[in-house]
Design a protein around this motif. Structure first.
Motif, short mmCIF file in Angstrom:
data_model
loop_
_atom_site.label_atom_id
_atom_site.label_comp_id
_atom_site.label_asym_id
_atom_site.label_seq_id
_atom_site.Cartn_x
_atom_site.Cartn_y
_atom_site.Cartn_z
N ASP A 69 110.56 22.83 -23.79
CA ASP A 69 111.43 23.96 -24.08
C ASP A 69 112.84 23.55 -23.64
OD1 ASP A 69 112.60 26.39 -24.62
OD2 ASP A 69 111.69 27.43 -22.91
N GLY A 70 113.64 23.07 -24.58
CA GLY A 70 114.98 22.59 -24.24
C GLY A 70 114.91 21.37 -23.35
N ASP A 71 115.48 21.49 -22.15
CA ASP A 71 115.48 20.37 -21.19
C ASP A 71 114.27 20.40 -20.26
OD1 ASP A 71 117.85 19.37 -22.21
OD2 ASP A 71 119.11 20.37 -20.71
N ASP A 72 113.38 21.37 -20.43
CA ASP A 72 112.21 21.49 -19.56
C ASP A 72 110.95 20.98 -20.26
OD1 ASP A 72 113.68 22.60 -17.50
OD2 ASP A 72 113.29 24.66 -18.15
N GLU A 95 103.32 21.21 -13.72
CA GLU A 95 104.60 20.69 -13.26
C GLU A 95 105.61 20.82 -14.39
OE1 GLU A 95 104.60 17.48 -10.00
OE2 GLU A 95 103.14 16.78 -11.48
N THR A 96 106.74 21.40 -14.06
CA THR A 96 107.84 21.50 -15.02
C THR A 96 108.94 20.55 -14.58
OG1 THR A 96 107.27 23.79 -15.53
CG2 THR A 96 109.49 23.06 -16.12
N PHE A 97 109.28 19.65 -15.46
CA PHE A 97 110.28 18.62 -15.22
C PHE A 97 111.57 19.00 -15.94
CE2 PHE A 97 106.11 16.72 -15.26
CZ PHE A 97 106.11 15.84 -14.19
N ARG A 98 112.68 18.98 -15.24
CA ARG A 98 113.98 19.15 -15.91
C ARG A 98 114.45 17.76 -16.31
NH1 ARG A 98 117.74 23.23 -15.68
NH2 ARG A 98 115.84 24.35 -16.23
#
Length: 116
Positions: A69-72, A95-98
């Protein structure tokens, strides 16, 4: 999108290989687990991946589902931990990575760990 997922996959591989040097990490990157800061810089995160005793118990990472989702980039997976090749516990990790599309390095990780 695939390039962002590839960066996050490098992190998951490093959890098993203990080679944090192979992961593209921004120098000011941070990691939070259950709301608590567990990595304070890119170098700290890289050292933890390479030498952190908390990662030595990981036996397998499986059933990973990815979303972007975009940068995530979010990885939802099962992690088996144990000793001497014997799994003692399985947990679900989200885990959500930016990972900005224009940088392709990990800037932030937010992890949630719970029973499957």
């Amino acid at each position: 999108m695939d390039e962002q997922v590839d960066v996050a996959r490098a992190y998951l591989r490093a959890l098993r290989s203990h080679n944090g040097n192979s992961v593209p990490i921004e120098p000011r990157a941070v990691r939070y687990e259950a709301g608590l800061k567990t990595a304070f810089s890119g170098d700290h995160l890289r050292r933890s991946l390479s030498r952190g005793p908390q990662y030595r118990l990981i036996e397998a990472i499986r059933d990973c589902v990815w979303s972007v989702d975009g940068d995530d980039v979010t990885a939802d997976y099962l992690l088996d931990a144990g000793l001497l090749g014997r799994t003692l516990v399985t947990v679900r990790v989200v885990e959500t990575f930016r990972i900005p599309r224009d940088d392709l390095r990990i800037h932030r990780i937010d992890a949630k760990i719970r029973r499957p």
